[in-house]
Design an enzyme around this catalytic site. Structure first.
Site, PDB file in Angstrom:
ATOM      1  N   SER A 142       0.838  -1.205   0.000  1.00  0.00           N
ATOM      2  CA  SER A 142       0.000   0.000   0.000  1.00  0.00           C
ATOM      3  C   SER A 142       0.874   1.257   0.000  1.00  0.00           C
ATOM      4  CB  SER A 142      -0.959  -0.047   1.195  1.00  0.00           C
ATOM      5  OG  SER A 142      -1.842   1.054   1.182  1.00  0.00           O
ATOM      6  N   LEU A 143       0.821   2.029   1.077  1.00  0.00           N
ATOM      7  CA  LEU A 143       1.653   3.225   1.209  1.00  0.00           C
ATOM      8  C   LEU A 143       3.130   2.917   0.965  1.00  0.00           C
ATOM      9  CD1 LEU A 143       2.385   6.110   2.392  1.00  0.00           C
ATOM     10  CD2 LEU A 143       2.447   4.955   4.615  1.00  0.00           C
ATOM     11  N   HIS A 172      -8.490   1.095   0.223  1.00  0.00           N
ATOM     12  CA  HIS A 172      -8.490   0.075  -0.826  1.00  0.00           C
ATOM     13  C   HIS A 172      -9.879  -0.506  -1.098  1.00  0.00           C
ATOM     14  CE1 HIS A 172      -4.186   0.392  -1.052  1.00  0.00           C
ATOM     15  NE2 HIS A 172      -4.107   0.225   0.245  1.00  0.00           N
ATOM     16  N   ARG A 223      -2.205  12.367  -0.295  1.00  0.00           N
ATOM     17  CA  ARG A 223      -2.947  11.104  -0.427  1.00  0.00           C
ATOM     18  C   ARG A 223      -3.713  10.805   0.857  1.00  0.00           C
ATOM     19  NH1 ARG A 223      -1.379   5.605   0.890  1.00  0.00           N
ATOM     20  NH2 ARG A 223      -2.129   4.032  -0.617  1.00  0.00           N
TER      21      ARG A 223
END
Length: 314
Positions: A93-94, A202, A118
């Site tokens: 992810s990040l 997500h 973000r």
């Protein structure tokens, strides 16, 4: 180059804790990295990490730039002490943003500002309390998908992180997540654990955040990668900056395909995976997915010193 072909992976949110970088307090390149990030944001990230409070560190708008900075600080310490460059990098992810900085795709200062943006976009996409996430343990991806489809009832719920064969995280509208948890239990899930997160990451509910992120990414400079970067959304190594941007946009509202990512690493003759960051989450997942992998978590300066001799530059 080291005889072992290895990959470096960077964790996402969830591994942060106050004091997590204390062992690196006297490492100049680490402190310099934090100073660079702090200047980019106008906020003292080292003080936040060293002193907290934990509540501030856990806020998404702080966690995302802090975890990016932590990953790159360890990466730079590794290189400064003679660590070899890996054959491949990836992030959960990040963590993918840290992988892109490590690969030379993004400038670090740009990436720090990007992940702060973000985080804000994700936080603002869904009003507080309306979204949720939960970890489903010991239930197959197929049965989790079935439970989510049954639970949706006009709302959003689905797999968000395909972390390991026995751990899948779901996300969506809070009520739909609750219904899906019940459906997973009736299908034999060992445990269903609600996660203390501030947004349903997500999931399709993140589409408005992704649209905002697309505009920000379009004005950020991207270069071709100097190290292969395996992305979350397609489990592919892109070389074209436009394709990398597109994958980051879709990543915000699509599942993290970590099981397939680790399988892909093995398929590319990766024999060892090193996790750069304060926790051991990815190291544990990698070991569960591919038991033959050599896995190391570089959780602190002592771990770095212990592992480094096996991966020295030629």
């Amino acid at each position: 180059m080291t005889a072992k072909q290895f990959a470096v992976v960077f964790p996402g949110q969830g591994s942060q804790s106050v004091g997590m970088m204390n062992s690196y307090a006297d490492v100049a390149v680490v402190r310099d990295t934090f100073a660079e990030a702090s200047a980019a944001l106008g906020q003292d990230l080292w003080q936040l990490v060293a002193e907290g409070p934990q509540e501030a560190l856990a806020q998404t708008v702080n966690t995302q730039p802090v975890m990016l900075t932590t990953g790159i600080a360890v990466w730079r310490a590794w290189l400064a002490q003679g660590g070899a460059r890996p054959a491949l990098v990836a992030g959960h992810s990040l963590g993918e943003y840290a992988a892109l900085v490590a690969a030379g795709v993004l400038e670090f200062a740009d990436a720090v500002q990007l992940v702060r943006f973000r985080a804000q976009a994700m936080q603002e996409a869904v009003p507080a309390g309306q979204g949720g996430m939960a970890a489903i343990l010991n239930l197959s991806p197929e049965l989790v998908a079935e439970a989510c489809a049954e639970a949706a009832q006009g709302e959003v719920v689905g797999a968000a992180n395909l972390n390991s064969p026995v751990q899948i995280v779901i996300a969506g509208h809070a009520a739909a997540v609750e219904r899906a948890m019940e459906g997973c239990k009736t299908r034999g899930a060992k445990r269903c654990v609600p996660l203390p997160v501030s947004a349903p990451f997500h999931s399709a509910l993140m589409k408005p955040a992704a649209d905002r992120l697309a505009a920000k990414l379009a004005e950020t400079k991207f270069a071709a990668p100097q190290i292969a970067v395996l992305n979350n959304v397609d489990v592919r190594c892109e070389t074209d900056p436009a394709a990398i941007r597109d994958a980051l946009v879709r990543q915000a509202y699509s599942p993290v395909r970590w099981i397939e990512s680790v399988d892909a690493m093995v398929g590319q003759n990766i024999g060892a995976v090193l996790e750069f960051g304060p926790g051991k989450v990815l190291a544990g997942l990698c070991k569960r997915i591919a038991g033959d992998l050599t896995v190391e978590a570089i959780t602190d300066a002592e771990a770095l010193a212990r592992v480094l001799p096996d991966y020295q530059q030629a």
